[in-house]
Write an enzyme that holds these catalytic residues in place. Structure first.
Site, PDB file in Angstrom:
ATOM      1  N   GLU A 180      10.763  -9.250  -4.422  1.00  0.00           N
ATOM      2  CA  GLU A 180      11.273  -7.968  -3.905  1.00  0.00           C
ATOM      3  C   GLU A 180      12.767  -8.062  -3.594  1.00  0.00           C
ATOM      4  O   GLU A 180      13.526  -7.123  -3.863  1.00  0.00           O
ATOM      5  CB  GLU A 180      10.508  -7.575  -2.638  1.00  0.00           C
ATOM      6  CG  GLU A 180       9.071  -7.164  -2.929  1.00  0.00           C
ATOM      7  CD  GLU A 180       8.230  -6.958  -1.698  1.00  0.00           C
ATOM      8  OE1 GLU A 180       7.244  -6.231  -1.787  1.00  0.00           O
ATOM      9  OE2 GLU A 180       8.544  -7.531  -0.629  1.00  0.00           O
ATOM     10  N   SER A 195       0.806  -1.220   0.000  1.00  0.00           N
ATOM     11  CA  SER A 195       0.000   0.000   0.000  1.00  0.00           C
ATOM     12  C   SER A 195       0.838   1.268   0.000  1.00  0.00           C
ATOM     13  O   SER A 195       0.314   2.341  -0.317  1.00  0.00           O
ATOM     14  CB  SER A 195      -0.956  -0.007   1.203  1.00  0.00           C
ATOM     15  OG  SER A 195      -0.232  -0.111   2.407  1.00  0.00           O
ATOM     16  N   THR A 196       2.126   1.189   0.342  1.00  0.00           N
ATOM     17  CA  THR A 196       2.990   2.375   0.252  1.00  0.00           C
ATOM     18  C   THR A 196       3.592   2.447  -1.152  1.00  0.00           C
ATOM     19  O   THR A 196       3.587   3.510  -1.784  1.00  0.00           O
ATOM     20  CB  THR A 196       4.099   2.323   1.319  1.00  0.00           C
ATOM     21  OG1 THR A 196       3.529   1.896   2.563  1.00  0.00           O
ATOM     22  CG2 THR A 196       4.732   3.698   1.516  1.00  0.00           C
ATOM     23  N   GLY A 239       8.131  -0.666  -0.108  1.00  0.00           N
ATOM     24  CA  GLY A 239       7.748  -0.478   1.284  1.00  0.00           C
ATOM     25  C   GLY A 239       8.446  -1.481   2.185  1.00  0.00           C
ATOM     26  O   GLY A 239       9.318  -2.237   1.755  1.00  0.00           O
ATOM     27  N   ALA A 240       8.071  -1.475   3.462  1.00  0.00           N
ATOM     28  CA  ALA A 240       8.619  -2.435   4.426  1.00  0.00           C
ATOM     29  C   ALA A 240       7.625  -2.597   5.569  1.00  0.00           C
ATOM     30  O   ALA A 240       6.778  -1.728   5.799  1.00  0.00           O
ATOM     31  CB  ALA A 240       9.963  -1.949   4.962  1.00  0.00           C
ATOM     32  N   ASP A 241       7.740  -3.714   6.255  1.00  0.00           N
ATOM     33  CA  ASP A 241       6.891  -3.949   7.429  1.00  0.00           C
ATOM     34  C   ASP A 241       7.548  -3.446   8.703  1.00  0.00           C
ATOM     35  O   ASP A 241       6.862  -3.009   9.629  1.00  0.00           O
ATOM     36  CB  ASP A 241       6.569  -5.443   7.526  1.00  0.00           C
ATOM     37  CG  ASP A 241       5.834  -5.895   6.285  1.00  0.00           C
ATOM     38  OD1 ASP A 241       4.731  -5.390   6.046  1.00  0.00           O
ATOM     39  OD2 ASP A 241       6.395  -6.699   5.528  1.00  0.00           O
ATOM     40  N   GLY A 287       3.100  -8.372   2.300  1.00  0.00           N
ATOM     41  CA  GLY A 287       2.229  -8.513   1.121  1.00  0.00           C
ATOM     42  C   GLY A 287       2.523  -9.777   0.331  1.00  0.00           C
ATOM     43  O   GLY A 287       1.949  -9.995  -0.741  1.00  0.00           O
ATOM     44  N   GLY A 339       7.637  -8.518   3.236  1.00  0.00           N
ATOM     45  CA  GLY A 339       6.911  -9.723   2.860  1.00  0.00           C
ATOM     46  C   GLY A 339       5.512  -9.799   3.426  1.00  0.00           C
ATOM     47  O   GLY A 339       4.815 -10.785   3.225  1.00  0.00           O
TER      48      GLY A 339
HETATM   49  O1  LIG Z   1       7.015  -6.343   1.678  1.00  0.00           O
HETATM   50  C1  LIG Z   1       5.968  -5.967   1.218  1.00  0.00           C
HETATM   51  C2  LIG Z   1       5.121  -6.800   0.334  1.00  0.00           C
HETATM   52  O2  LIG Z   1       5.636  -8.095   0.230  1.00  0.00           O
HETATM   53  C3  LIG Z   1       5.470  -4.609   1.523  1.00  0.00           C
HETATM   54  O3  LIG Z   1       6.400  -3.681   1.063  1.00  0.00           O
HETATM   55  C4  LIG Z   1       5.297  -4.498   2.998  1.00  0.00           C
HETATM   56  O4  LIG Z   1       4.414  -5.514   3.424  1.00  0.00           O
HETATM   57  C5  LIG Z   1       4.732  -3.128   3.386  1.00  0.00           C
HETATM   58  O5  LIG Z   1       3.428  -3.031   2.933  1.00  0.00           O
HETATM   59  P1  LIG Z   1       2.570  -1.731   3.110  1.00  0.00           P
HETATM   60  O6  LIG Z   1       3.266  -0.638   2.360  1.00  0.00           O
HETATM   61  O7  LIG Z   1       1.235  -2.104   2.525  1.00  0.00           O
HETATM   62  O8  LIG Z   1       2.467  -1.427   4.579  1.00  0.00           O
END
Ligand SMILES: O=C(CO)[C@H](O)[C@H](O)COP(=O)(O)O
Length: 222
Positions: free
Chosen positions: A102, A27-28, A81-83, A96, A94
Site C-alpha cells: 500500500e 473492507s472499505t 482505506g485506513a485504520d 489488513g 496495515g
Molecule cells: O491498511 C489496510 C490494509 O492493510 C486497510 O486499508 C485498513 O486496515 C482499513 O481496513 P478496513 O477498510 O477493512 O477497515
C-alpha cells in the site's frame, strides 16, 4: 447506511477514462473495487494495479484490467482505506496486513484518496496498534529493538500461527498509545535493521473522505 460503501463510492467518482488506478486493500477498499468493476462493465476504460493478492483476485473477478507494475510508471489515483486518520491527514494503515504494498503504491500515485467511516477519525494517532512489517530472519532480535521504544509489541497471529504478509514477512503490532510525532516515529522504525516498513503514512494522503452516520461526508484535502 453502509458508511464504508458510501465513502468508497464517492471516491470512485474521481476516476476518468484513460487513468491508471491503484486498488487498495480491506473492507472499505472492497467497495471501491466493486464500484470500479461496475463502471468498467459500463464502459470505463482504465488500467489498474492492486495492493494485495486479495484485491487483485477481486479485481480480476470483476473484469477490471490488471496490468504488471513494470508496464506503468505512475498511477493517477489510488483509493485505499485506513485504520486511523488524524486532522493533519496522517494515517495508520496495515490492519489488513498490506501496508508495504500500500505504501509503495501510494508513493507512486499522483492523487491518493483515503476512504473511511467515521470510526477511523481520531485527534491523535495511536489507539490502533501500529503494524510494522519485519523480515523473518532474526525476527526476535528485531522485535527486541522494537520493544526498546514500545511497551507492547505482539506478533500478529492468524489461525494460531504467525501471520505472513503477501511479501513473506511478519507483522509486529506495536501499541504506542498516543503518537505525537508520526514523522519521527516512522523514520525511527524504518531505521531498525529487519524492519521493512511501518503503517504510518505521513503526508501521503491528498484527500480523505469520511462518511458520517448523519449522512454527511467529512472531506479533508491536503
Ligand atoms: O491498511 C489496510 C490494509 O492493510 C486497510 O486499508 C485498513 O486496515 C482499513 O481496513 P478496513 O477498510 O477493512 O477497515
Amino acid at each position: 447506511m453502509n458508511l464504508k460503501k458510501a465513502a468508497a463510492e464517492k471516491a470512485v467518482e474521481a476516476i476518468k477514462d484513460g487513468m491508471c488506478i491503484g486498488l487498495g486493500t480491506g473492507s472499505t477498499a472492497y467497495w471501491a473495487i466493486q464500484k470500479i468493476g461496475e463502471r468498467v462493465r459500463d464502459g470505463l476504460k482504465i488500467e489498474a494495479v492492486a495492493t494485495s493478492v486479495a484485491s487483485e483476485e477481486l479485481a480480476v473477478q470483476l473484469g477490471i484490467p490488471i496490468v504488471p507494475f513494470d508496464n506503468i510508471t505512475r498511477l493517477d489515483i489510488t483509493i485505499d482505506g485506513a485504520d486511523e486518520v488524524n486532522p493533519e491527514l496522517h494515517l495508520i494503515k496495515g490492519g489488513g496486513g498490506a501496508l508495504l504494498r500500500e505504501k509503495i503504491v501510494a508513493a507512486n500515485t499522483d492523487y491518493f484518496i483515503v476512504v473511511a467511516d467515521e470510526s477511523k477519525a481520531v485527534d491523535t494517532l495511536g489507539s490502533f496498534a501500529l503494524p510494522v512489517e519485519v523480515v523473518p530472519f532474526a525476527s526476535e532480535w528485531t522485535k527486541r529493538r522494537l520493544e526498546a521504544s514500545c511497551p507492547d509489541v505482539q506478533w500478529r497471529q492468524k489461525d494460531g500461527v504467525k501471520y505472513i504478509t503477501d511479501n513473506g514477512n511478519y507483522i509486529a503490532d506495536c501499541r504506542y498509545g498516543e503518537i505525537n510525532d508520526p514523522a519521527a516515529l516512522e523514520a525511527m522504525l524504518n531505521s531498525i535493521p529487519g524492519v521493512v516498513d511501518n503503517g504510518l503514512f505521513v503526508g501521503m494522503a491528498d484527500k480523505i473522505i469520511i462518511a458520517k452516520s448523519d449522512g454527511e461526508m467529512d472531506i479533508r484535502v491536503k
